[in-house]
Structure formats: C-alpha cells, structure tokens
Design a protein around this motif. Structure first.
Motif, PDB file in Angstrom:
ATOM      1  N   TRP A 177       0.883  -1.162   0.117  1.00  0.00           N
ATOM      2  CA  TRP A 177       0.273  -0.130  -0.048  1.00  0.00           C
ATOM      3  C   TRP A 177       0.948   1.256  -0.011  1.00  0.00           C
ATOM      4  O   TRP A 177       0.631   2.313  -0.684  1.00  0.00           O
ATOM      5  CB  TRP A 177      -1.199   0.042   1.317  1.00  0.00           C
ATOM      6  CG  TRP A 177      -1.803   0.948   0.958  1.00  0.00           C
ATOM      7  CD1 TRP A 177      -3.322   0.775   0.660  1.00  0.00           C
ATOM      8  CD2 TRP A 177      -1.811   2.418   1.598  1.00  0.00           C
ATOM      9  NE1 TRP A 177      -3.918   2.174   0.713  1.00  0.00           N
ATOM     10  CE2 TRP A 177      -2.975   3.106   1.238  1.00  0.00           C
ATOM     11  CE3 TRP A 177      -0.932   3.240   2.200  1.00  0.00           C
ATOM     12  CZ2 TRP A 177      -3.413   4.286   1.687  1.00  0.00           C
ATOM     13  CZ3 TRP A 177      -1.100   4.661   2.552  1.00  0.00           C
ATOM     14  CH2 TRP A 177      -2.085   5.050   2.016  1.00  0.00           C
ATOM     15  N   LEU A 178       1.887   1.172   0.828  1.00  0.00           N
ATOM     16  CA  LEU A 178       2.746   2.085   1.003  1.00  0.00           C
ATOM     17  C   LEU A 178       3.583   2.667  -0.341  1.00  0.00           C
ATOM     18  O   LEU A 178       3.615   3.806  -0.679  1.00  0.00           O
ATOM     19  CB  LEU A 178       3.976   2.328   2.155  1.00  0.00           C
ATOM     20  CG  LEU A 178       3.240   2.408   3.400  1.00  0.00           C
ATOM     21  CD1 LEU A 178       4.035   2.183   4.469  1.00  0.00           C
ATOM     22  CD2 LEU A 178       2.561   4.066   3.736  1.00  0.00           C
ATOM     23  N   ILE A 179       3.869   1.828  -0.927  1.00  0.00           N
ATOM     24  CA  ILE A 179       4.645   1.836  -2.231  1.00  0.00           C
ATOM     25  C   ILE A 179       4.009   2.340  -3.396  1.00  0.00           C
ATOM     26  O   ILE A 179       4.216   3.299  -4.068  1.00  0.00           O
ATOM     27  CB  ILE A 179       5.399   0.293  -2.615  1.00  0.00           C
ATOM     28  CG1 ILE A 179       6.538   0.029  -1.727  1.00  0.00           C
ATOM     29  CG2 ILE A 179       5.795   0.567  -4.209  1.00  0.00           C
ATOM     30  CD1 ILE A 179       6.921  -1.361  -1.955  1.00  0.00           C
ATOM     31  N   LEU A 180       2.780   1.867  -3.412  1.00  0.00           N
ATOM     32  CA  LEU A 180       1.810   2.269  -4.380  1.00  0.00           C
ATOM     33  C   LEU A 180       1.237   3.649  -4.284  1.00  0.00           C
ATOM     34  O   LEU A 180       1.063   4.358  -5.101  1.00  0.00           O
ATOM     35  CB  LEU A 180       0.531   1.089  -4.559  1.00  0.00           C
ATOM     36  CG  LEU A 180       1.166  -0.079  -5.372  1.00  0.00           C
ATOM     37  CD1 LEU A 180      -0.341  -1.170  -5.243  1.00  0.00           C
ATOM     38  CD2 LEU A 180       1.578  -0.007  -6.594  1.00  0.00           C
ATOM     39  N   ALA A 181       0.940   4.010  -3.003  1.00  0.00           N
ATOM     40  CA  ALA A 181       0.321   5.285  -2.804  1.00  0.00           C
ATOM     41  C   ALA A 181       1.532   6.371  -2.770  1.00  0.00           C
ATOM     42  O   ALA A 181       0.990   7.316  -3.315  1.00  0.00           O
ATOM     43  CB  ALA A 181       0.262   5.285  -1.139  1.00  0.00           C
ATOM     44  N   TYR A 182       2.545   6.204  -2.615  1.00  0.00           N
ATOM     45  CA  TYR A 182       3.465   7.062  -2.883  1.00  0.00           C
ATOM     46  C   TYR A 182       4.219   7.280  -4.100  1.00  0.00           C
ATOM     47  O   TYR A 182       5.137   7.800  -4.526  1.00  0.00           O
ATOM     48  CB  TYR A 182       4.730   6.874  -1.891  1.00  0.00           C
ATOM     49  CG  TYR A 182       4.300   7.560  -0.322  1.00  0.00           C
ATOM     50  CD1 TYR A 182       4.456   9.042  -0.299  1.00  0.00           C
ATOM     51  CD2 TYR A 182       3.719   6.796   0.526  1.00  0.00           C
ATOM     52  CE1 TYR A 182       3.955   9.516   1.221  1.00  0.00           C
ATOM     53  CE2 TYR A 182       3.357   7.388   1.755  1.00  0.00           C
ATOM     54  CZ  TYR A 182       3.529   8.809   1.988  1.00  0.00           C
ATOM     55  OH  TYR A 182       3.120   9.188   3.070  1.00  0.00           O
ATOM     56  N   HIS A 183       3.913   5.997  -4.824  1.00  0.00           N
ATOM     57  CA  HIS A 183       4.497   5.926  -6.328  1.00  0.00           C
ATOM     58  C   HIS A 183       3.909   6.589  -7.478  1.00  0.00           C
ATOM     59  O   HIS A 183       4.547   7.106  -8.473  1.00  0.00           O
ATOM     60  CB  HIS A 183       4.888   4.403  -6.450  1.00  0.00           C
ATOM     61  CG  HIS A 183       5.528   4.217  -7.990  1.00  0.00           C
ATOM     62  ND1 HIS A 183       6.763   4.671  -8.100  1.00  0.00           N
ATOM     63  CD2 HIS A 183       4.875   3.664  -9.118  1.00  0.00           C
ATOM     64  CE1 HIS A 183       7.137   4.066  -9.393  1.00  0.00           C
ATOM     65  NE2 HIS A 183       5.934   3.733 -10.062  1.00  0.00           N
ATOM     66  N   ALA A 184       2.539   6.595  -7.451  1.00  0.00           N
ATOM     67  CA  ALA A 184       1.809   7.249  -8.363  1.00  0.00           C
ATOM     68  C   ALA A 184       1.878   8.787  -8.362  1.00  0.00           C
ATOM     69  O   ALA A 184       1.549   9.382  -7.401  1.00  0.00           O
ATOM     70  CB  ALA A 184       0.396   6.733  -8.497  1.00  0.00           C
ATOM     71  N   PRO A 185       2.188   9.317  -9.526  1.00  0.00           N
ATOM     72  CA  PRO A 185       2.132  10.688  -9.643  1.00  0.00           C
ATOM     73  C   PRO A 185       0.665  11.273  -9.617  1.00  0.00           C
ATOM     74  O   PRO A 185      -0.351  10.648  -9.917  1.00  0.00           O
ATOM     75  CB  PRO A 185       2.853  11.128 -10.898  1.00  0.00           C
ATOM     76  CG  PRO A 185       2.404   9.780 -11.838  1.00  0.00           C
ATOM     77  CD  PRO A 185       2.391   8.865 -10.892  1.00  0.00           C
ATOM     78  N   GLY A 186       0.532  12.792  -9.097  1.00  0.00           N
ATOM     79  CA  GLY A 186      -0.596  13.298  -9.155  1.00  0.00           C
ATOM     80  C   GLY A 186      -0.637  14.414  -7.974  1.00  0.00           C
ATOM     81  O   GLY A 186       0.188  15.061  -7.559  1.00  0.00           O
TER      82      GLY A 186
END
Length: 199
Positions: free
Chosen positions: A57-66
């Motif tokens: 969850w942490l990797i995906l939450a902080y990885h996506a730009p926006g």
C-alpha cells in the motif's frame, strides 16, 4: 469436483482478479463469502500477510504521480491512494481464493491437483514427478512451524536437512464431463469479466 478442476478455477480467479475494478472485486468477495467456512482461514492469511499489505500500500500510494492529499509535500497522492486501495483489495481477495483452495483440497488434494494438471506436460519433457514431490515436501515442512530463532539456524552452516516421507501416494479421481463443463464455464466467465471494463 476434480482436484485439477479446482486448481484451474483458482488460477482463473487469480488471473481475472488482476484486471477487475471495485465492482468485480466485490462480486468475487461475495462469491467467496457464499462458499462458507472461509472467514477464519481467510483472516489468518490476511493476518500473516499484514506487513506485505502495508508495504504494498505504501509503495503504490507514494509511487503514483498526481495531486498530493491536502497539498502536503509528504503526503501520498489521491491517485496513488486509489491505486493502492484497489491493489490491496485484490491481494486480500487473492488470499481468500487461496483459503478456498486449501479448504477445498487440503495438502494431499493440492499435490494431486498439480500432478493431474502437469501430467500432459510429460510429453514435452517436463519432469512433473520431481516437481510434485518437491511441492509435497515443502507442504510437509510448512505444517510444522519453526521454533524461535530457526531462521538463524537455516542461514548458518549448521542447518540440518529435513527428512521427508519415503513414499508419496496420490489418489486422483477420474475427470468427469462435469469437470469439463465447469472448466469451460470458468473460462467463459473470465473472458466475460475481462471484456467488461466497468467491472
């Protein structure tokens, strides 16, 4: 249901799950809950994988730009949180599918299912017997939980080889027309789920 048919259904569900959105995930979750008797083993799988879920969850939450949440420089993005939530739900559903498979087949049924599924591959030169025996040994070793600090012994030179059974017996029932129909229906459902972008 033939053990190999149950394994095919599980593989199809896991593959389809990767392309499903929230609606499809909820439909699959409802189907798993209707299977009955899965809540306790499902929760145990989730509890064991809690750190994996949090890390994912942490990797995906902080990885996506926006756009960052509340414009905080250290916060994850809205898009990242949405992607992380969906992927975490998919992983939780995958653990539920695994709980269903283990409850349906058990250790011996899982080994027999893999044996039945890989038997046609012997014509291609794949040593399926060795693979099935190794899986059976791994499942036997997983049934006895390691003691405290066992990982140090496994990494050290003093690790002792684990003994396995001298004989592996597989009871594989006959493949019936019902199993063929269920396999075909599973393939049709997977294709239909993947073809509907709204799910």
């Amino acid at each position: 249901m033939h053990p190999s048919c149950a394994l095919i259904v599980w593989l199809a569900a896991v593959l389809a799950l990767q392309a499903l959105g929230y609606t499809g995930v909820l439909i699959l979750a409802a189907a798993l809950l209707l299977a009955g008797g899965l809540l306790r083993p499902w929760w145990q799988h989730i509890r064991r994988a809690r750190w994996l879920l949090l890390t994912l969850w942490l990797i995906l939450a902080y990885h996506a730009p926006g756009e960052a949440i509340h414009d905080l420089p250290w916060a994850p993005t809205y898009e990242g949180v949405a992607a992380a939530n969906l992927q975490a739900l998919r992983l939780i559903l995958m653990l539920g599918c695994l709980a269903w498979l283990f409850r349906r087949l058990g250790r011996d049924g899982l080994v027999a299912a893999l044996w039945g599924l890989l038997r046609p591959c012997r014509r291609l030169g794949l040593d399926s017997e060795r693979l099935v025996v190794r899986l059976a040994l791994v499942l036997d070793n997983l049934q006895t939980p390691p003691g405290k600090g066992a990982w140090r012994h496994m990494l050290g030179a003093a690790a002792l080889p684990l003994a396995g059974p001298a004989l592996l017996r597989l009871d594989l029932p006959r493949w019936t027309p019902r199993d063929s129909a269920l396999t075909a229906l599973t393939a049709l459902v997977v294709v239909a789920l993947l073809a509907l972008p709204c799910l």
